[in-house]
Design a protein around this motif. Structure first.
Motif, PDB file in Angstrom:
ATOM      1  N   GLU A  37       0.829  -1.199   0.000  1.00  0.00           N
ATOM      2  CA  GLU A  37       0.000   0.000   0.000  1.00  0.00           C
ATOM      3  C   GLU A  37       0.870   1.260   0.000  1.00  0.00           C
ATOM      4  OE1 GLU A  37      -3.278   0.076  -0.471  1.00  0.00           O
ATOM      5  OE2 GLU A  37      -3.003  -2.071  -0.755  1.00  0.00           O
ATOM      6  N   PHE A  38       2.019   1.182   0.662  1.00  0.00           N
ATOM      7  CA  PHE A  38       2.944   2.321   0.674  1.00  0.00           C
ATOM      8  C   PHE A  38       3.461   2.592  -0.727  1.00  0.00           C
ATOM      9  CE2 PHE A  38       7.391   3.835   1.079  1.00  0.00           C
ATOM     10  CZ  PHE A  38       7.125   5.088   1.620  1.00  0.00           C
ATOM     11  N   PHE A  39       3.851   1.556  -1.448  1.00  0.00           N
ATOM     12  CA  PHE A  39       4.354   1.765  -2.802  1.00  0.00           C
ATOM     13  C   PHE A  39       3.244   2.195  -3.757  1.00  0.00           C
ATOM     14  CE2 PHE A  39       7.943  -0.823  -1.233  1.00  0.00           C
ATOM     15  CZ  PHE A  39       8.961   0.064  -1.554  1.00  0.00           C
ATOM     16  N   LYS A  40       2.028   1.792  -3.488  1.00  0.00           N
ATOM     17  CA  LYS A  40       0.900   2.317  -4.266  1.00  0.00           C
ATOM     18  C   LYS A  40       0.784   3.829  -4.063  1.00  0.00           C
ATOM     19  CE  LYS A  40      -2.189  -1.719  -4.526  1.00  0.00           C
ATOM     20  NZ  LYS A  40      -3.524  -2.248  -4.116  1.00  0.00           N
ATOM     21  N   LEU A  41       0.992   4.256  -2.818  1.00  0.00           N
ATOM     22  CA  LEU A  41       0.941   5.678  -2.509  1.00  0.00           C
ATOM     23  C   LEU A  41       2.058   6.429  -3.237  1.00  0.00           C
ATOM     24  CD1 LEU A  41      -0.527   7.797  -0.714  1.00  0.00           C
ATOM     25  CD2 LEU A  41       1.154   7.305   1.060  1.00  0.00           C
ATOM     26  N   LEU A  42       3.264   5.861  -3.217  1.00  0.00           N
ATOM     27  CA  LEU A  42       4.383   6.474  -3.948  1.00  0.00           C
ATOM     28  C   LEU A  42       4.098   6.515  -5.448  1.00  0.00           C
ATOM     29  CD1 LEU A  42       7.657   5.029  -2.330  1.00  0.00           C
ATOM     30  CD2 LEU A  42       6.776   7.363  -2.167  1.00  0.00           C
ATOM     31  N   ASN A  43       3.560   5.431  -5.994  1.00  0.00           N
ATOM     32  CA  ASN A  43       3.249   5.383  -7.421  1.00  0.00           C
ATOM     33  C   ASN A  43       2.214   6.440  -7.798  1.00  0.00           C
ATOM     34  OD1 ASN A  43       5.023   3.295  -7.844  1.00  0.00           O
ATOM     35  ND2 ASN A  43       3.457   1.691  -7.943  1.00  0.00           N
ATOM     36  N   LYS A  44       1.209   6.597  -6.938  1.00  0.00           N
ATOM     37  CA  LYS A  44       0.167   7.587  -7.211  1.00  0.00           C
ATOM     38  C   LYS A  44       0.752   8.995  -7.244  1.00  0.00           C
ATOM     39  CE  LYS A  44      -4.238   9.362  -5.415  1.00  0.00           C
ATOM     40  NZ  LYS A  44      -5.268   9.231  -4.355  1.00  0.00           N
ATOM     41  N   LYS A  45       1.601   9.315  -6.274  1.00  0.00           N
ATOM     42  CA  LYS A  45       2.228  10.635  -6.242  1.00  0.00           C
ATOM     43  C   LYS A  45       3.136  10.848  -7.453  1.00  0.00           C
ATOM     44  CE  LYS A  45       4.914  13.810  -3.351  1.00  0.00           C
ATOM     45  NZ  LYS A  45       5.793  14.259  -4.462  1.00  0.00           N
ATOM     46  N   THR A  46       3.919   9.819  -7.781  1.00  0.00           N
ATOM     47  CA  THR A  46       4.823   9.921  -8.928  1.00  0.00           C
ATOM     48  C   THR A  46       4.044  10.138 -10.212  1.00  0.00           C
ATOM     49  OG1 THR A  46       6.425   8.461  -7.842  1.00  0.00           O
ATOM     50  CG2 THR A  46       6.646   8.741 -10.213  1.00  0.00           C
ATOM     51  N   ARG A  47       2.935   9.432 -10.360  1.00  0.00           N
ATOM     52  CA  ARG A  47       2.114   9.582 -11.569  1.00  0.00           C
ATOM     53  C   ARG A  47       1.565  11.006 -11.690  1.00  0.00           C
ATOM     54  NH1 ARG A  47       0.219   5.584 -14.633  1.00  0.00           N
ATOM     55  NH2 ARG A  47       0.622   4.036 -12.988  1.00  0.00           N
ATOM     56  N   GLN A  48       1.117  11.571 -10.571  1.00  0.00           N
ATOM     57  CA  GLN A  48       0.584  12.936 -10.596  1.00  0.00           C
ATOM     58  C   GLN A  48       1.668  13.935 -10.967  1.00  0.00           C
ATOM     59  OE1 GLN A  48      -0.941  13.108  -6.580  1.00  0.00           O
ATOM     60  NE2 GLN A  48      -2.990  12.449  -7.175  1.00  0.00           N
ATOM     61  N   VAL A  49       2.844  13.786 -10.366  1.00  0.00           N
ATOM     62  CA  VAL A  49       3.959  14.688 -10.651  1.00  0.00           C
ATOM     63  C   VAL A  49       4.358  14.589 -12.121  1.00  0.00           C
ATOM     64  CG1 VAL A  49       6.435  15.021 -10.222  1.00  0.00           C
ATOM     65  CG2 VAL A  49       4.873  14.752  -8.302  1.00  0.00           C
ATOM     66  N   ALA A  50       4.414  13.376 -12.649  1.00  0.00           N
ATOM     67  CA  ALA A  50       4.822  13.166 -14.036  1.00  0.00           C
ATOM     68  C   ALA A  50       3.793  13.738 -15.011  1.00  0.00           C
ATOM     69  CB  ALA A  50       5.024  11.676 -14.296  1.00  0.00           C
ATOM     70  N   GLN A  51       2.521  13.470 -14.770  1.00  0.00           N
ATOM     71  CA  GLN A  51       1.487  13.906 -15.697  1.00  0.00           C
ATOM     72  C   GLN A  51       1.340  15.424 -15.738  1.00  0.00           C
ATOM     73  OE1 GLN A  51      -1.890  11.572 -14.385  1.00  0.00           O
ATOM     74  NE2 GLN A  51      -1.390   9.887 -15.754  1.00  0.00           N
ATOM     75  N   ASN A  52       1.752  16.097 -14.674  1.00  0.00           N
ATOM     76  CA  ASN A  52       1.683  17.559 -14.651  1.00  0.00           C
ATOM     77  C   ASN A  52       2.870  18.218 -15.339  1.00  0.00           C
ATOM     78  OD1 ASN A  52      -0.743  17.631 -13.235  1.00  0.00           O
ATOM     79  ND2 ASN A  52       0.243  17.677 -11.239  1.00  0.00           N
ATOM     80  N   SER A  53       3.793  17.423 -15.869  1.00  0.00           N
ATOM     81  CA  SER A  53       5.001  17.982 -16.482  1.00  0.00           C
ATOM     82  C   SER A  53       4.756  18.548 -17.869  1.00  0.00           C
ATOM     83  CB  SER A  53       6.088  16.905 -16.566  1.00  0.00           C
ATOM     84  OG  SER A  53       5.712  15.870 -17.457  1.00  0.00           O
ATOM     85  N   GLY A  54       3.661  18.161 -18.524  1.00  0.00           N
ATOM     86  CA  GLY A  54       3.337  18.712 -19.825  1.00  0.00           C
ATOM     87  C   GLY A  54       3.931  17.969 -20.998  1.00  0.00           C
ATOM     88  N   VAL A  55       4.640  16.851 -20.761  1.00  0.00           N
ATOM     89  CA  VAL A  55       5.197  16.062 -21.860  1.00  0.00           C
ATOM     90  C   VAL A  55       4.574  14.674 -21.849  1.00  0.00           C
ATOM     91  CG1 VAL A  55       7.387  17.322 -21.855  1.00  0.00           C
ATOM     92  CG2 VAL A  55       7.149  15.264 -20.434  1.00  0.00           C
ATOM     93  N   ASP A  56       4.856  13.909 -22.891  1.00  0.00           N
ATOM     94  CA  ASP A  56       4.362  12.537 -22.936  1.00  0.00           C
ATOM     95  C   ASP A  56       4.947  11.752 -21.766  1.00  0.00           C
ATOM     96  OD1 ASP A  56       3.111  13.268 -25.248  1.00  0.00           O
ATOM     97  OD2 ASP A  56       4.443  12.154 -26.587  1.00  0.00           O
ATOM     98  N   VAL A  57       4.127  10.888 -21.181  1.00  0.00           N
ATOM     99  CA  VAL A  57       4.566  10.095 -20.032  1.00  0.00           C
ATOM    100  C   VAL A  57       4.317   8.614 -20.321  1.00  0.00           C
ATOM    101  CG1 VAL A  57       4.220   9.587 -17.582  1.00  0.00           C
ATOM    102  CG2 VAL A  57       4.084  11.956 -18.396  1.00  0.00           C
ATOM    103  N   VAL A  58       5.330   7.791 -20.053  1.00  0.00           N
ATOM    104  CA  VAL A  58       5.233   6.341 -20.221  1.00  0.00           C
ATOM    105  C   VAL A  58       5.652   5.692 -18.914  1.00  0.00           C
ATOM    106  CG1 VAL A  58       6.072   4.324 -21.490  1.00  0.00           C
ATOM    107  CG2 VAL A  58       5.782   6.512 -22.679  1.00  0.00           C
ATOM    108  N   TRP A  59       4.881   4.697 -18.469  1.00  0.00           N
ATOM    109  CA  TRP A  59       5.219   3.970 -17.245  1.00  0.00           C
ATOM    110  C   TRP A  59       5.742   2.603 -17.653  1.00  0.00           C
ATOM    111  CZ3 TRP A  59       4.003   6.143 -12.334  1.00  0.00           C
ATOM    112  CH2 TRP A  59       4.388   5.357 -11.236  1.00  0.00           C
ATOM    113  N   ILE A  60       7.001   2.311 -17.306  1.00  0.00           N
ATOM    114  CA  ILE A  60       7.629   1.056 -17.712  1.00  0.00           C
ATOM    115  C   ILE A  60       7.947   0.241 -16.461  1.00  0.00           C
ATOM    116  CG2 ILE A  60       9.547  -0.008 -18.967  1.00  0.00           C
ATOM    117  CD1 ILE A  60       9.791   2.495 -20.641  1.00  0.00           C
ATOM    118  N   ASP A  61       7.091  -0.747 -16.154  1.00  0.00           N
ATOM    119  CA  ASP A  61       7.347  -1.617 -15.010  1.00  0.00           C
ATOM    120  C   ASP A  61       7.851  -2.961 -15.508  1.00  0.00           C
ATOM    121  OD1 ASP A  61       5.158  -3.047 -15.915  1.00  0.00           O
ATOM    122  OD2 ASP A  61       3.818  -2.354 -14.326  1.00  0.00           O
TER     123      ASP A  61
END
Length: 232
Positions: A37-61
């Motif tokens: 659940e902690f890493f889900k929280l980190l992933n959620k924050k990271t996704r928000q920060v990335a998507q607000n950057s204004g460029v294309d975003v790709v998540w590679i797991d």
């Protein structure tokens, strides 16, 4: 928002929350669901920060990564995006909770003027790394000492030795251990991530000493316990 014109892509290179919890049981081997659940929280924050950057975003797991070693998988991720036509490729991880959108937009701006940009981590690694297409050397990239405290200096040395123009961002701290998690929590008390850490590590008796300044936990933990854990 930063204009993209389809030239720059930001990719998050990480593992899923389930695999992260297996490899980094920050809250104890018997509390893997709490770590998940902690890493889900980190992933959620990271996704928000990335998507607000204004460029294309790709998540590679791990489901998209290709290669037999971390070095190969990481290098292949860059190469695949350059092969898709991007001129600038920037990567971040999911374990730097004080990474913000301005850090990323600053990196995007610098990479439009220089050939390489990186953000060093406190432990000697990097939390952000950006290459221009004509600078990326896949063979040299795979030779860096990834996942060690040497890599930040190796990237800098590579740039200097190869006359590559580069820019260095401010140093940030990753969360790779229980100690890192507690240090982050005590120095970022208003963060929801800190609330989660302290709530679930409340029984741990610890002192954090930074330049002889000790932070004792009793009052802090009491306050955070009154709040309860953050909603995910």
């Amino acid at each position: 928002m930063t204009p993209n014109n389809n030239k720059t892509v930001l990719f998050v290179f990480s593992l899923s929350a389930t695999i992260e919890a297996e490899r980094k049981p920050l809250f104890g081997a018997h509390k893997k669901n709490t770590s998940k659940e902690f890493f889900k929280l980190l992933n959620k924050k990271t996704r928000q920060v990335a998507q607000n950057s204004g460029v294309d975003v790709v998540w590679i797991d791990e489901t998209q990564q290709q290669g037999d070693s971390f070095n190969e998988r990481y290098a292949n991720a860059y190469q695949s995006l350059f092969d898709q036509g991007y001129e600038n490729v920037i990567s971040i991880g999911n374990d730097t909770p004080n990474l913000t959108t301005p850090h990323i937009t600053n990196a995007i701006k610098r990479l439009s003027q220089q050939q390489l940009v990186f953000g060093p981590s406190k432990d000697g690694g990097v939390y952000l790394l950006g290459y221009s297409k004509n600078t990326f050397d896949k063979a040299a990239f795979k030779k860096f000492s990834w996942l060690t405290s040497k890599v930040s200096n190796e990237i800098k040395d590579f740039a200097i030795q190869n006359n590559v123009s580069f820019s260095v961002l401010e140093t940030l701290e990753d969360i790779d251990s229980k100690k890192n998690a507690l240090e982050f929590a005590y120095t970022h008390l208003n963060s929801s991530i800190s609330t989660y850490i302290l709530f679930h590590l409340a029984t741990v008796k610890t002192k954090y000493d930074n330049n002889t300044k000790a932070l004792r936990t009793n009052i802090l933990l009491h306050n955070f316990l009154l709040r309860g854990p953050p909603s995910l």
